[in-house]
Design a protein around this motif. Structure first.
Motif, PDB file in Angstrom:
ATOM      1  N   GLN A 235      -7.898  -6.608  -3.554  1.00 16.93           N
ATOM      2  CA  GLN A 235      -7.026  -7.243  -3.043  1.00 16.93           C
ATOM      3  C   GLN A 235      -6.030  -7.936  -3.695  1.00 16.93           C
ATOM      4  OE1 GLN A 235      -7.181  -7.294   0.384  1.00 16.93           O
ATOM      5  NE2 GLN A 235      -9.047  -6.172   0.471  1.00 16.93           N
ATOM      6  N   ASN A 236      -4.647  -7.687  -3.338  1.00 15.23           N
ATOM      7  CA  ASN A 236      -3.609  -8.345  -4.187  1.00 15.23           C
ATOM      8  C   ASN A 236      -2.513  -8.639  -3.069  1.00 15.23           C
ATOM      9  OD1 ASN A 236      -1.930  -8.987  -6.110  1.00 15.23           O
ATOM     10  ND2 ASN A 236      -1.161  -6.922  -6.658  1.00 15.23           N
ATOM     11  N   PRO A 237      -2.673  -9.825  -2.489  1.00 13.81           N
ATOM     12  CA  PRO A 237      -1.990 -10.022  -1.200  1.00 13.81           C
ATOM     13  C   PRO A 237      -0.508 -10.589  -2.063  1.00 13.81           C
ATOM     14  CG  PRO A 237      -3.813 -11.447  -1.319  1.00 13.81           C
ATOM     15  CD  PRO A 237      -3.864 -10.678  -2.628  1.00 13.81           C
ATOM     16  N   ARG A 238       0.537  -9.846  -1.638  1.00 16.20           N
ATOM     17  CA  ARG A 238       2.021 -10.185  -1.937  1.00 16.20           C
ATOM     18  C   ARG A 238       2.839  -9.438  -0.673  1.00 16.20           C
ATOM     19  NH1 ARG A 238      -0.073  -5.560  -3.309  1.00 16.20           N
ATOM     20  NH2 ARG A 238       1.303  -3.728  -3.963  1.00 16.20           N
ATOM     21  N   LYS A 239       4.315  -9.902  -1.162  1.00 16.48           N
ATOM     22  CA  LYS A 239       5.391  -9.392  -0.102  1.00 16.48           C
ATOM     23  C   LYS A 239       5.650  -7.912  -0.428  1.00 16.48           C
ATOM     24  CE  LYS A 239       9.712 -10.693   1.809  1.00 16.48           C
ATOM     25  NZ  LYS A 239      10.843 -11.578   1.543  1.00 16.48           N
ATOM     26  N   THR A 240       5.638  -6.983   0.543  1.00 15.03           N
ATOM     27  CA  THR A 240       5.889  -5.720   0.215  1.00 15.03           C
ATOM     28  C   THR A 240       6.808  -5.237   1.470  1.00 15.03           C
ATOM     29  OG1 THR A 240       3.893  -5.047   1.357  1.00 15.03           O
ATOM     30  CG2 THR A 240       3.959  -5.270  -0.850  1.00 15.03           C
ATOM     31  N   LEU A 241       7.460  -4.062   1.198  1.00 15.71           N
ATOM     32  CA  LEU A 241       8.319  -3.621   2.095  1.00 15.71           C
ATOM     33  C   LEU A 241       7.609  -2.822   3.234  1.00 15.71           C
ATOM     34  CD1 LEU A 241      11.422  -2.651   2.934  1.00 15.71           C
ATOM     35  CD2 LEU A 241      10.904  -0.632   1.490  1.00 15.71           C
ATOM     36  N   ILE A 242       6.343  -2.027   2.742  1.00 14.85           N
ATOM     37  CA  ILE A 242       5.825  -1.592   3.870  1.00 14.85           C
ATOM     38  C   ILE A 242       4.113  -1.975   3.383  1.00 14.85           C
ATOM     39  CG2 ILE A 242       7.224   0.379   3.966  1.00 14.85           C
ATOM     40  CD1 ILE A 242       4.931   1.752   2.643  1.00 14.85           C
ATOM     41  N   THR A 243       3.398  -1.684   4.525  1.00 17.21           N
ATOM     42  CA  THR A 243       1.938  -1.760   4.172  1.00 17.21           C
ATOM     43  C   THR A 243       1.623  -0.520   3.181  1.00 17.21           C
ATOM     44  OG1 THR A 243       1.617  -2.687   6.433  1.00 17.21           O
ATOM     45  CG2 THR A 243      -0.432  -2.163   5.420  1.00 17.21           C
ATOM     46  N   PRO A 244       1.012  -0.944   2.279  1.00 12.71           N
ATOM     47  CA  PRO A 244       0.431   0.147   1.185  1.00 12.71           C
ATOM     48  C   PRO A 244      -0.497   0.842   1.761  1.00 12.71           C
ATOM     49  CG  PRO A 244       0.002  -1.960   0.350  1.00 12.71           C
ATOM     50  CD  PRO A 244       0.740  -2.207   1.429  1.00 12.71           C
ATOM     51  N   ILE A 245      -0.523   2.202   1.642  1.00  9.74           N
ATOM     52  CA  ILE A 245      -1.876   2.891   1.758  1.00  9.74           C
ATOM     53  C   ILE A 245      -2.984   2.848   0.834  1.00  9.74           C
ATOM     54  CG2 ILE A 245      -2.805   5.542   2.102  1.00  9.74           C
ATOM     55  CD1 ILE A 245      -0.021   6.090   3.233  1.00  9.74           C
ATOM     56  N   ILE A 246      -3.771   2.429   1.167  1.00  9.04           N
ATOM     57  CA  ILE A 246      -5.158   1.968   0.227  1.00  9.04           C
ATOM     58  C   ILE A 246      -6.312   3.201   0.168  1.00  9.04           C
ATOM     59  CG2 ILE A 246      -6.985   0.324  -0.223  1.00  9.04           C
ATOM     60  CD1 ILE A 246      -3.852  -0.792  -0.254  1.00  9.04           C
ATOM     61  N   GLU A 247      -6.549   3.407  -1.122  1.00  9.09           N
ATOM     62  CA  GLU A 247      -7.577   4.418  -1.106  1.00  9.09           C
ATOM     63  C   GLU A 247      -9.157   3.465  -0.981  1.00  9.09           C
ATOM     64  OE1 GLU A 247      -7.345   5.875  -5.058  1.00  9.09           O
ATOM     65  OE2 GLU A 247      -5.473   7.165  -4.497  1.00  9.09           O
ATOM     66  N   LYS A 248      -9.844   4.232  -0.078  1.00  6.79           N
ATOM     67  CA  LYS A 248     -11.153   3.694   0.028  1.00  6.79           C
ATOM     68  C   LYS A 248     -12.252   4.577  -0.001  1.00  6.79           C
ATOM     69  CE  LYS A 248     -13.614  -0.022   2.849  1.00  6.79           C
ATOM     70  NZ  LYS A 248     -13.599  -0.836   4.146  1.00  6.79           N
ATOM     71  N   ARG A 249     -13.335   4.273  -0.478  1.00  2.41           N
ATOM     72  CA  ARG A 249     -14.594   4.936  -0.358  1.00  2.41           C
ATOM     73  C   ARG A 249     -15.668   4.970   0.863  1.00  2.41           C
ATOM     74  NH1 ARG A 249     -18.394   4.112  -3.893  1.00  2.41           N
ATOM     75  NH2 ARG A 249     -17.622   2.210  -4.548  1.00  2.41           N
ATOM     76  N   LEU A 250     -16.103   5.733   1.056  1.00  2.00           N
ATOM     77  CA  LEU A 250     -17.015   5.687   2.449  1.00  2.00           C
ATOM     78  C   LEU A 250     -18.202   4.820   1.924  1.00  2.00           C
ATOM     79  CD1 LEU A 250     -17.142   9.439   3.425  1.00  2.00           C
ATOM     80  CD2 LEU A 250     -15.886   7.760   4.790  1.00  2.00           C
ATOM     81  N   ALA A 251     -18.655   4.762   0.796  1.00  2.00           N
ATOM     82  CA  ALA A 251     -19.894   4.084   0.600  1.00  2.00           C
ATOM     83  C   ALA A 251     -19.653   2.753   0.359  1.00  2.00           C
ATOM     84  CB  ALA A 251     -20.658   4.811  -0.398  1.00  2.00           C
TER      85      ALA A 251
END
Length: 453
Positions: free
Chosen positions: A425-441
């Motif tokens: 988690q890295n809360p900050r101001k961004t132009l768009i919502t970034p696409i986050i990689e996430k593993r199933l497990a």
């Protein structure tokens, strides 16, 4: 001789096969019993036949072999140079350096490395015209085979912000395109797969990603590199890479760009696990096989312990040796385009390409990839696809051995973690919502870690 042999048998039509299968089903419905549908909406049949499954699309032109690519993160230039020399001597055939700042000396980094035939990639997570010029000058003076990997749109997708802003980033890219002779453009499409997009989405978003550059860079005369992540659905993944090349070539013709794309494939992180981590070697082996048969130009294998260990010699050696075994002991380098003529793979290639092209056209009709990212539509679609897959995993319908089936309850990992293996988690101001990689497990693993003594 083959013709004479097969002339001894009467041809069997697709209709005859279906009739025999229906008879053997003893009244059960053919479609409900034997036909299944993939997450992409592709109905997979129990058999494929030349009567109806010969593709209508042109033959896919793939490569004449693959190179074994070694990733090296440049922190200490001298050590990175030594490691590159060592890995080339131990089976690697090309090198990718990740350089995070422009103070790195290219001459020191490349000292004594073989030039000419050996290919080097420089992945740059920053945008600097001066640094690109330095690399271009080195390549020209030393006849070095160097490709840069620069991707401002990939930066936006991953980070939520441009390097500077849209206009300045593309101004720099246009300057680089006009002054640089070496390839410089990279499409970081692996993030779509690692975040949970289905294959049609991956292909369509990658094509839209490429199209933004074709539209916005006026003097693009260099080959383009496409990075792609390969999952565990063996035949579908072969077809996915073939469809990608077919789609790229189709799009490139519209811009009179006649240079083929260079595909770098890496096994996905999405299905990799902390517990029973040795199974990751089996997963990456089949994923590398799909990449080879699908026509990848280079393959950078994922070490089995990449989730929780820092770069280490043992993990890298095992990952490299997997590719060496496939190449030199399993003879995967002896046959070009091995998937050609396989009705099942040809049919999958055609269907994936057609569905991806429809989605691509829809994206373009609604402003293109960048506009769709800013409006959040791409993120929403990927999230929906990822949620469906997560539900299948959570319910046990999608299996990861050692994690949600046949798990070893005595397996402990808490004290072996050198890296944080979950979404950061890295809360900050961004132009768009970034696409986050996430593993199933991830959720299941966090629960197990919390229960370890």
């Amino acid at each position: 001789m083959a013709d004479n042999l097969f002339n001894e048998f009467e041809p069997v039509s697709s209709k005859q096969w279906k009739q025999q299968i229906q008879y053997e089903l003893k009244g059960a419905d053919y479609n409900e019993t034997l036909v299944w549908e993939s997450p992409e909406g592709i109905k997979v049949k129990p058999f494929y036949h030349g009567d109806e499954d010969i593709p209508k699309t042109e033959n896919v032109r793939t490569t004449n072999g693959f190179s074994i690519l070694q990733n090296i993160f440049v922190h200490d230039v001298k050590k990175s140079n030594e490691r590159a020399l060592d890995t080339l001597n131990r089976g690697a055939e090309s090198i990718r350096f990740t350089i995070e700042n422009e103070s790195v000396s290219i001459e020191e980094l490349m000292r004594n490395l073989p030039l000419g035939d050996t290919q080097y990639f420089f992945y740059l997570p920053f945008l600097s015209i001066d640094f690109v010029n330095r690399i271009n000058d080195f390549a020209s003076k030393n006849n070095a085979n160097i490709s840069l990997q620069i991707d401002p749109i990939g930066q936006l997708v991953r980070d939520g912000n441009w390097f500077e802003n849209l206009d300045k980033d593309f101004d720099k890219l246009n300057t680089i395109a006009s002054k640089t002779t070496i390839p410089f453009l990279n499409i970081s499409s692996g993030i779509y797969q690692n975040a949970g997009a289905n294959m049609v989405q991956q292909l369509a978003y990658t094509l839209a990603h490429v199209n933004e550059y074709f539209n916005r860079i006026s003097n693009l005369n260099q080959p383009i590199t496409i990075e792609i992540a390969v999952g565990t659905n063996y035949f579908f993944e072969i077809a996915k890479l073939r469809a990608l090349r077919l789609l790229f070539n189709t799009l490139a013709k519209e811009y009179n760009h006649d240079l083929n794309c260079h595909i770098i494939a890496t096994p996905t992180k999405r299905n990799k696990t902390l517990y029973d981590y040795n199974v990751n070697m089996l997963r990456t082996t089949t994923e590398c096989m799909s990449a080879i048969l699908g026509g990848a130009d280079a393959i950078a294998n994922l070490p089995y312990d990449a989730l929780y260990h820092k770069d280490n010699e043992f993990g890298d050696r095992i990952a490299r040796n997997q590719l060496l075994v496939l190449k030199h002991e399993s003879y995967f380098d002896k046959v070009n385009n091995a998937a050609d003529g396989a009705y099942y793979i040809e049919s999958l290639t055609e269907q994936l390409a057609e569905k991806a092209l429809l989605l691509f056209k829809d994206i373009e009709a609604n402003g293109g990839l960048i506009t769709q990212l800013i409006e959040g539509n791409i993120q929403k679609k990927i999230s929906e696809s990822a949620t469906k897959e997560q539900e299948l995993f959570d319910s046990g319908k999608e299996v990861l051995l050692g994690t949600n089936k046949y798990l070893n309850k005595n397996d402990k990992m808490k004290h072996d973690l050198e890296l944080y293996p979950f979404v950061k988690q890295n809360p900050r101001k961004t132009l768009i919502t970034p696409i986050i990689e996430k593993r199933l497990a991830e959720k299941l693993e966090q629960e197990r870690l919390s229960q370890e003594a």
